[in-house]
Design an enzyme around this catalytic site. Structure first.
Site, short mmCIF file in Angstrom:
data_model
loop_
_atom_site.label_atom_id
_atom_site.label_comp_id
_atom_site.label_asym_id
_atom_site.label_seq_id
_atom_site.Cartn_x
_atom_site.Cartn_y
_atom_site.Cartn_z
N GLN A 1 0.71 -1.21 0.03
CA GLN A 1 -0.08 0.01 0.04
C GLN A 1 0.74 1.14 -0.15
OE1 GLN A 1 -2.03 1.93 3.21
NE2 GLN A 1 -3.84 1.22 2.42
N TYR B 1 -5.47 10.69 4.55
CA TYR B 1 -4.12 11.18 4.04
C TYR B 1 -4.06 11.95 2.82
CZ TYR B 1 -3.08 7.60 7.68
OH TYR B 1 -2.97 7.23 8.99
N ARG C 1 -7.72 2.19 -2.78
CA ARG C 1 -8.49 2.42 -1.55
C ARG C 1 -8.99 3.76 -1.36
NH1 ARG C 1 -7.66 1.15 5.09
NH2 ARG C 1 -8.94 -0.43 5.04
N GLY D 1 -8.74 -6.84 9.35
CA GLY D 1 -7.90 -6.18 9.95
C GLY D 1 -7.61 -6.57 11.21
#
Length: 358
Positions: A100, A181, A228, A314
């Protein structure tokens, strides 16, 4: 979808996967100070190889992309060699690794980076959130707004990092346009006050994410590229507006991503379900949905309902390296040690026990 939907094989890009589970990206803060994956990273990922598709923790594509302490990079020869060991370990256990690529943007603090530079962002607006630093929790500072002529350089950072990931032996990369982000900051009107081609309209706010996805797909192949998103996810101080605004922004983004032919779209879902239904209608290929707040009992619901093709794990995978076997057999899960999620050594990282073998 039948009750056994999670256990049906699926093809994602150039990968043949045995089931509809995957490892979701999770920051663990155990890289070396120079950003090279730590010595236990290969073991950590290899332990979870039965998940098939492993999406790595957020990995900075450049020095300025770092936001937290001890997060890995993929922009130096040492990083490439570190990730090569991880990829080889995962492949030896039959798994597949996507790195990622995450540029933190304003969700950062200078004290967390070797260069101590001011973070960059769409606009000079602090996230106004607390972030861990070597001296304790501090508020994120006001970032420096990227100049228009600098933005193509951000695209090139992602392109170069994607090439480095493939050089390291990864099977592909996931572009991180979610969770507060940098790319998500460009999408969000309360973080993006720009008046150039990267701000204002839904089209302009989506431009950087689309440019990055296109550049990465061109560099390594669309069938090795995922992306994502996290519509309406408020991490990092973001506010994307009401439901109509969120639907408009992400309908445009998804529609423009479709022609790229990416391997998958990964949604971290916390929005109104109308947003997920819209994405499912617009997205013709593999859709990963990590629904916020899922339980073991609801894990398969989105796949069963046709709203997702894969359900990434997760927290369940963090504490259970053999989570696939536990789900298949109904075995209980290990409890998560919350004190060891971020940073440290093997404790709470590679020492969670697997089921006992007779």
């Amino acid at each position: 979808m039948t009750a056994s939907s999670l256990w049906q094989p699926i093809t994602v890009g150039r990968l043949s996967l045995p089931h509809r589970l995957a490892l979701a990206p999770m920051t663990r803060n155990r890289a070396r100070p120079d950003g090279t994956p730590g010595g236990l990273a290969a073991l950590y990922y290899a332990q979870r190889a039965s998940l098939g598709l492993l999406i790595s923790e957020g990995t900075q594509p450049s020095a300025d992309g770092q936001g937290y302490l001890l997060t890995p990079g993929i922009h130096t020869p040492a990083h490439v060699e570190g990730w090569r060991a991880v990829a080889e370990a995962v492949h030896a256990e039959g798994g597949h690794l996507f790195l990622q690529l995450m540029h933190s943007g304003r969700f950062a603090h200078p004290d967390n980076t070797p260069h101590h530079r001011q973070p960059v962002a769409p606009s000079a607006l602090s996230a106004e959130v607390q972030i861990p630093t070597p001296s304790g929790m501090q508020t994120t500072p006001v970032p420096r707004a990227l100049r228009t002529e600098e933005i193509p350089g951000i695209v090139e950072e992602f392109r170069t990092a994607a090439a480095a990931a493939i050089e390291a032996g990864a099977d592909g990369v996931e572009v991180h346009a979610a969770n507060g982000y940098l790319l998500h900051q460009f999408l969000s009107p309360n973080a993006n006050h720009r008046t150039d081609d990267y701000g204002g309209s839904v089209e302009n706010r989506a431009r950087l994410s689309l440019d990055v996805a296109a550049a990465v797909a061109q560099e390594i192949g669309a069938d090795r590229t995922g992306i994502r998103i996290s519509p309406a996810f408020p991490l990092g101080g973001l506010d994307e507006g009401d439901l109509d605004a969120v639907l408009a922004q992400y309908r445009h983004l998804v529609r423009e991503l479709v022609p790229l032919g990416l391997a998958y779209l990964h949604v971290h879902h916390r929005a109104d379900d109308a947003v997920l239904r819209m994405i499912r209608e617009e997205w013709p290929s593999t859709l990963l949905v990590a629904r916020y707040g899922r339980t073991r009992e609801t894990l398969a619901d989105d796949v069963e309902a046709g709203l997702a093709d894969i359900a990434p794990l997760g927290k369940f995978a963090l504490a259970n390296p053999d989570v696939v076997e536990r789900l298949r057999t109904g075995a209980p899960f290990n409890d998560i040690d919350k004190a060891t999620i971020y940073g440290g050594d093997a404790t709470g990282y590679t020492d969670y026990p697997a089921l006992a073998r007779v």
